[in-house]
Design a protein around this motif. Structure first.
Motif, PDB file in Angstrom:
ATOM      1  N   ILE A 135       0.847  -1.201   0.000  1.00 51.84           N
ATOM      2  CA  ILE A 135       0.000   0.000   0.000  1.00 51.84           C
ATOM      3  C   ILE A 135       0.878   1.245   0.000  1.00 51.84           C
ATOM      4  CG2 ILE A 135      -1.715   1.330   1.320  1.00 51.84           C
ATOM      5  CD1 ILE A 135      -2.878  -1.203  -0.070  1.00 51.84           C
ATOM      6  N   ALA A 136       1.910   1.249   0.825  1.00 52.63           N
ATOM      7  CA  ALA A 136       2.816   2.399   0.864  1.00 52.63           C
ATOM      8  C   ALA A 136       3.431   2.637  -0.514  1.00 52.63           C
ATOM      9  CB  ALA A 136       3.901   2.186   1.919  1.00 52.63           C
ATOM     10  N   ASP A 137       3.880   1.578  -1.154  1.00 55.59           N
ATOM     11  CA  ASP A 137       4.488   1.707  -2.476  1.00 55.59           C
ATOM     12  C   ASP A 137       3.478   2.211  -3.511  1.00 55.59           C
ATOM     13  OD1 ASP A 137       6.737   1.225  -4.387  1.00 55.59           O
ATOM     14  OD2 ASP A 137       5.308  -0.234  -5.203  1.00 55.59           O
ATOM     15  N   ALA A 138       2.296   1.652  -3.511  1.00 54.54           N
ATOM     16  CA  ALA A 138       1.281   1.995  -4.515  1.00 54.54           C
ATOM     17  C   ALA A 138       0.776   3.428  -4.388  1.00 54.54           C
ATOM     18  CB  ALA A 138       0.109   1.019  -4.432  1.00 54.54           C
ATOM     19  N   PHE A 139       0.784   3.951  -3.158  1.00 52.25           N
ATOM     20  CA  PHE A 139       0.257   5.306  -2.928  1.00 52.25           C
ATOM     21  C   PHE A 139       1.351   6.311  -2.587  1.00 52.25           C
ATOM     22  CE2 PHE A 139      -3.476   2.652  -2.429  1.00 52.25           C
ATOM     23  CZ  PHE A 139      -4.473   3.403  -3.024  1.00 52.25           C
ATOM     24  N   ASP A 140       2.612   5.900  -2.746  1.00 49.55           N
ATOM     25  CA  ASP A 140       3.762   6.764  -2.462  1.00 49.55           C
ATOM     26  C   ASP A 140       3.703   7.294  -1.028  1.00 49.55           C
ATOM     27  OD1 ASP A 140       6.221   7.863  -3.126  1.00 49.55           O
ATOM     28  OD2 ASP A 140       5.329   9.760  -3.790  1.00 49.55           O
ATOM     29  N   LEU A 141       3.538   6.380  -0.085  1.00 50.73           N
ATOM     30  CA  LEU A 141       3.467   6.699   1.335  1.00 50.73           C
ATOM     31  C   LEU A 141       4.645   6.065   2.061  1.00 50.73           C
ATOM     32  CD1 LEU A 141      -0.306   5.776   1.802  1.00 50.73           C
ATOM     33  CD2 LEU A 141       0.643   8.102   1.659  1.00 50.73           C
ATOM     34  N   ASP A 142       4.903   6.512   3.269  1.00 54.89           N
ATOM     35  CA  ASP A 142       5.891   5.856   4.122  1.00 54.89           C
ATOM     36  C   ASP A 142       5.276   4.601   4.707  1.00 54.89           C
ATOM     37  OD1 ASP A 142       7.801   7.884   3.774  1.00 54.89           O
ATOM     38  OD2 ASP A 142       7.013   9.030   5.481  1.00 54.89           O
ATOM     39  N   GLN A 143       6.083   3.575   4.873  1.00 55.32           N
ATOM     40  CA  GLN A 143       5.601   2.368   5.535  1.00 55.32           C
ATOM     41  C   GLN A 143       5.349   2.670   7.009  1.00 55.32           C
ATOM     42  OE1 GLN A 143       7.772  -1.283   5.083  1.00 55.32           O
ATOM     43  NE2 GLN A 143       8.174  -0.913   2.912  1.00 55.32           N
ATOM     44  N   VAL A 144       4.227   2.227   7.512  1.00 56.43           N
ATOM     45  CA  VAL A 144       3.881   2.385   8.923  1.00 56.43           C
ATOM     46  C   VAL A 144       4.941   1.717   9.792  1.00 56.43           C
ATOM     47  CG1 VAL A 144       2.145   1.737  10.660  1.00 56.43           C
ATOM     48  CG2 VAL A 144       1.423   2.588   8.421  1.00 56.43           C
ATOM     49  N   TRP A 145       5.446   0.584   9.361  1.00 56.01           N
ATOM     50  CA  TRP A 145       6.460  -0.190  10.080  1.00 56.01           C
ATOM     51  C   TRP A 145       7.638   0.685  10.482  1.00 56.01           C
ATOM     52  CZ3 TRP A 145       6.977  -4.653  12.463  1.00 56.01           C
ATOM     53  CH2 TRP A 145       8.217  -5.306  12.556  1.00 56.01           C
ATOM     54  N   LEU A 146       8.069   1.527   9.579  1.00 55.17           N
ATOM     55  CA  LEU A 146       9.229   2.387   9.836  1.00 55.17           C
ATOM     56  C   LEU A 146       8.815   3.754  10.381  1.00 55.17           C
ATOM     57  CD1 LEU A 146      11.192   1.492   6.600  1.00 55.17           C
ATOM     58  CD2 LEU A 146      11.549   0.567   8.905  1.00 55.17           C
ATOM     59  N   ALA A 147       7.792   4.356   9.806  1.00 52.00           N
ATOM     60  CA  ALA A 147       7.394   5.721  10.165  1.00 52.00           C
ATOM     61  C   ALA A 147       6.844   5.811  11.592  1.00 52.00           C
ATOM     62  CB  ALA A 147       6.363   6.249   9.175  1.00 52.00           C
ATOM     63  N   GLN A 148       6.220   4.750  12.069  1.00 53.80           N
ATOM     64  CA  GLN A 148       5.625   4.775  13.411  1.00 53.80           C
ATOM     65  C   GLN A 148       6.401   3.900  14.406  1.00 53.80           C
ATOM     66  OE1 GLN A 148       1.370   4.095  13.341  1.00 53.80           O
ATOM     67  NE2 GLN A 148       1.091   5.474  11.590  1.00 53.80           N
ATOM     68  N   ASP A 149       7.624   3.526  14.034  1.00 52.51           N
ATOM     69  CA  ASP A 149       8.542   2.774  14.910  1.00 52.51           C
ATOM     70  C   ASP A 149       8.066   1.377  15.304  1.00 52.51           C
ATOM     71  OD1 ASP A 149      10.566   4.710  14.925  1.00 52.51           O
ATOM     72  OD2 ASP A 149       9.606   5.798  16.575  1.00 52.51           O
ATOM     73  N   TRP A 150       7.197   0.773  14.505  1.00 49.15           N
ATOM     74  CA  TRP A 150       6.787  -0.597  14.812  1.00 49.15           C
ATOM     75  C   TRP A 150       7.970  -1.545  14.706  1.00 49.15           C
ATOM     76  CZ3 TRP A 150       2.526  -1.716  17.316  1.00 49.15           C
ATOM     77  CH2 TRP A 150       1.492  -0.775  17.311  1.00 49.15           C
ATOM     78  N   GLU A 151       8.877  -1.255  13.817  1.00 47.34           N
ATOM     79  CA  GLU A 151      10.069  -2.095  13.671  1.00 47.34           C
ATOM     80  C   GLU A 151      10.809  -2.164  15.009  1.00 47.34           C
ATOM     81  OE1 GLU A 151      14.569  -2.033  12.407  1.00 47.34           O
ATOM     82  OE2 GLU A 151      13.385  -0.195  12.457  1.00 47.34           O
ATOM     83  N   LYS A 152      10.930  -1.047  15.694  1.00 49.82           N
ATOM     84  CA  LYS A 152      11.612  -1.024  16.999  1.00 49.82           C
ATOM     85  C   LYS A 152      10.768  -1.699  18.074  1.00 49.82           C
ATOM     86  CE  LYS A 152      14.264   3.053  15.882  1.00 49.82           C
ATOM     87  NZ  LYS A 152      14.293   4.507  15.946  1.00 49.82           N
ATOM     88  N   ARG A 153       9.465  -1.510  18.022  1.00 49.49           N
ATOM     89  CA  ARG A 153       8.589  -2.123  19.033  1.00 49.49           C
ATOM     90  C   ARG A 153       8.636  -3.646  18.953  1.00 49.49           C
ATOM     91  NH1 ARG A 153       3.077   1.526  18.669  1.00 49.49           N
ATOM     92  NH2 ARG A 153       4.139   3.249  17.669  1.00 49.49           N
ATOM     93  N   PHE A 154       8.713  -4.172  17.731  1.00 52.20           N
ATOM     94  CA  PHE A 154       8.783  -5.624  17.572  1.00 52.20           C
ATOM     95  C   PHE A 154      10.173  -6.142  17.929  1.00 52.20           C
ATOM     96  CE2 PHE A 154       4.761  -5.290  15.543  1.00 52.20           C
ATOM     97  CZ  PHE A 154       4.234  -6.563  15.400  1.00 52.20           C
ATOM     98  N   GLY A 155      11.210  -5.392  17.590  1.00 48.74           N
ATOM     99  CA  GLY A 155      12.572  -5.776  17.933  1.00 48.74           C
ATOM    100  C   GLY A 155      13.017  -7.104  17.339  1.00 48.74           C
TER     101      GLY A 155
END
Length: 169
Positions: free
Chosen positions: A56-76
């Motif tokens: 969805i991020a790619d198709a709509f030229d958006l930032d991935q929520v995973w990175l933009a909202q720090d979910w990547e860090k929360r999941f660790g």
């Protein structure tokens, strides 16, 4: 009914099923695997969410929520930052471990909200826009949205099946 309304309804069904698949499960059940090479509920929900987020991020030229909202860090997770789970080996599936269903549903809900915002902005002509030229024929936005919807429904169904196996044991 407009096409975007059908898509919004379909993506809403994914959200309902994601919550149902993980509700009440503890860390052991979330990461349990019916066999050594099977996927866990946690991996299936994480993966379907990562794919939806990425596509969805790619198709709509958006930032991935995973990175933009720090979910990547929360999941660790001990995985590359942009990993979506595509092509994961059994060892990589085992790396997707979570402590609670709320982490999975929190991330899914954030991705779902971004997806809904994008879908609400659609006009019928937007579905014809080519979003991926690596395929023959090139992939349009409409095809990509249905592809993600289909993939997510399959994976959430698999998660529900794994949950059922665990609860029947």
């Amino acid at each position: 009914m407009h096409a975007k309304d059908i898509l919004i309804d379909g993506y809403g069904r994914i959200q309902e099923e994601v919550h149902a698949a993980v509700e009440g499960l503890g860390p052991q059940d979330l990461t349990a695997r019916p066999s050594a090479d099977a996927n866990s509920v946690a991996w299936l929900i994480w993966h379907l969410t990562r794919v939806q987020d990425d596509h969805i991020a790619d198709a709509f030229d958006l930032d991935q929520v995973w990175l933009a909202q720090d979910w990547e860090k929360r999941f660790g997770l001990d995985l590359p930052r942009r990993d979506t789970g595509y092509g994961h080996t059994s060892a990589k599936v085992a790396k997707v471990r979570v402590e609670s269903p709320e982490l999975l549903t929190g991330y899914y809900d954030a991705v779902h909200e971004q997806t809904l915002t994008a879908l609400r902005s659609l006009a019928a002509k937007d579905l014809e826009r080519v979003v991926d030229e690596r395929w023959d024929p090139p992939v349009t936005l409409g095809v990509r949205l249905v592809s993600v919807l289909s993939d997510d429904l399959q994976h959430v169904g698999q998660a529900a099946y794994v949950r059922g196996l665990l609860q029947s044991a």
